[in-house]
Design an enzyme around this catalytic site. Structure first.
Site: not given
Ligand code: SDX
Length: 428
Positions: A307, A364
């Site tokens: 998140h 989710d």
């Molecule tokens: C919602 O913002 C809100 O409030 C949203 C929400 C709401 O109520 O409106 O809460 C609803 O959208 C919840 C999120 C639903 N999305 C998912 O479940 C999709 C999977 N999650 C990711 O795509 C990710 O965690 C995000 C998009 C939710 C957040 O991404 P960020 O904050 O941009 O973090 P990032 O992509 O910079 O990740 C940081 C690190 C990275 O690794 P490194 O580059 O540091 O090595 O964490 C890793 C990412 O690759 N990472 C994941 C991951 N989420 C982050 N690796 C594997 N699986 C994941 N799900």
């Protein structure tokens, strides 16, 4: 906390005021930065460190896993309130009295008719159309049937526009589902409560009676409360920035629905179930999918995990996980993917990759398991998220307009070609 922040550029110091919110959050107000520094701006892809506004609607503390609507904790609201009360709280700022809630409910019922011509637009969609595309279109189409743009300074006009969309959107959601399922549209029943009536519009068989199911009504009511607002997330920021151009409420909401549809945002609840199904079809090999999620060369992400703000448990995920066990038990539904989800969570929470990055289950991760147990098809999951988030979007749009926020127009740093003379086609 000091009242000013000092920035030094090329040996010159600039001071900017520091503001502090009611929960001790601190921001540097840089609205004079560009003028004071003769053109210097900040840049922050994804706005991870940038506030877009001051807001009194929702407070969340990602480090502590705290979420409150207008100061009330999500745990208490999910336990003690119903969705219409929470919608009223978010939009008008206070929990409604008995009379206010009764009036809100009755005014919504009086506005629940959707113009028959909207059905002609719905008929134009193929059955296979994704409900989120249908809903974004039909919400925008509602403007044609409610052409006067709301005067936000008129409390009455604002109230009537709010009641109209709160009334018509559940109808559109149910119609999108029934179109997809090849069922005749249902008009609801004014004798039912908001959530019960939505379930009736969804599930009443053309040839049979609709019998309310308390377990389903309570479960959906709780899920809608948990999804109702979440400060400046992607779709809410979209609603605000579209509304900041003084586009109408329905047009702004339609844009928010399109933003929510993305799999990284509200579309994740559908993607979680598709992921869990794939793991099940693959023999339940969670380790393989954990490895994929950690492999930088693999675009696969553990959907429902991580998140932007929560670097601790998403409090909504905790509540939904408990509810999933209760609802499946009460409905007598056995769903093997619930166990797969729990196994994935357990593995991830002890895996350094996830622990180091503070990746926890988000709202989710478990919600789709409850929707599925209720018979809601996976294509409708994000529509359910939108149904819950509607009052939050409305509250945020209303706050933005009443605070007379300026039109949203970010700056950029140009990295393209420098000035060059035109090249005639013979010389290209
Ligand atoms: C919602 O913002 C809100 O409030 C949203 C929400 C709401 O109520 O409106 O809460 C609803 O959208 C919840 C999120 C639903 N999305 C998912 O479940 C999709 C999977 N999650 C990711 O795509 C990710 O965690 C995000 C998009 C939710 C957040 O991404 P960020 O904050 O941009 O973090 P990032 O992509 O910079 O990740 C940081 C690190 C990275 O690794 P490194 O580059 O540091 O090595 O964490 C890793 C990412 O690759 N990472 C994941 C991951 N989420 C982050 N690796 C594997 N699986 C994941 N799900």
């Amino acid at each position: 906390m000091s009242k000013n922040a000092t920035l030094e550029i090329d040996g010159k110091k600039y001071e900017f005021p520091v503001i502090e919110g009611t929960e001790n959050e601190v921001a540097i107000n840089i609205k004079t930065l560009r003028a004071a520094t003769d053109g210097v701006i900040t840049i922050d892809p994804g706005y991870k460190n940038t506030g877009s506004c001051e807001s009194a609607i929702t407070f969340l503390d990602g480090e502590k896993g705290v979420l409150r609507y207008r100061g009330y904790s999500i745990e208490e609201l999910a336990e003690k309130a119903d969705f219409l009360e929470v919608a009223y709280l978010l939009i008008f700022g206070e929990l409604p009295t008995t009379e206010q809630l009764a009036k809100f409910d009755s005014d919504i019922k009086n506005q629940s008719h959707v113009d028959e011509d909207v059905k002609k637009i719905l008929d134009g969609f193929p059955k296979s159309a994704h409900p989120m595309g249908v809903l974004a279109s039909l919400t925008s189409a509602l403007i044609a049937f409610n052409p006067t743009s709301v005067n936000v300074d008129s409390e009455e006009e604002m109230y009537n526009a709010i009641v109209r969309i709160m009334a018509k959107f559940p109808v559109l959601c149910a119609w999108a589902y029934r179109k997809n399922a090849g069922l005749p549209l249902d008009y609801g029943d004014d004798n039912l409560g908001y959530v019960d009536n939505f379930l009736k519009m969804m599930f009443k068989k053309p040839s049979g009676e609709y019998n309310s199911n308390k377990v389903m009504v309570n479960a959906l009511d709780k899920l809608l409360i948990l999804h109702a607002d979440h400060e400046q997330n992607c779709s809410t920021s979209t609603v605000r920035i579209v509304g900041s151009s003084h586009a109408g409420l329905f047009a702004s909401l339609s844009a928010g629905m399109s933003a929510l549809w993305g799999p990284l945002h509200g579309g994740a609840n559908q993607a979680v179930i598709e992921m869990l199904e794939a793991i099940k079809a693959d023999g339940g090999d969670t380790k393989k999918y954990m490895a994929k999620a950690k492999d930088k060369n693999d675009p696969f992400r553990l959907m429902g995990f991580g998140h932007r703000v929560y670097k601790n448990f998403d409090p909504r995920a905790k509540i939904i996980k408990v509810a999933a066990d209760e609802v499946l038990n009460d409905l007598g539904v056995e769903d093997p993917i619930l166990e797969i989800a729990k196994g994935l969570e357990k593995e991830a929470l002890s895996d350094p990759y996830f622990v180091d990055r503070k990746l926890y289950p988000n709202v989710d991760f478990y919600s789709g398991i409850i929707y599925r147990a209720m018979g809601i098809p996976v294509e409708m999951f994000t529509a359910m998220f939108a149904l819950g988030r509607l009052p939050g979007w409305v509250a945020q749009w209303k706050e933005m307009r009443l605070r007379k926020e300026p039109i949203g127009r970010p700056r950029q740093i140009y990295i393209g070609e420098n000035h060059r003379p035109f090249k005639s086609i013979d010389n290209r």
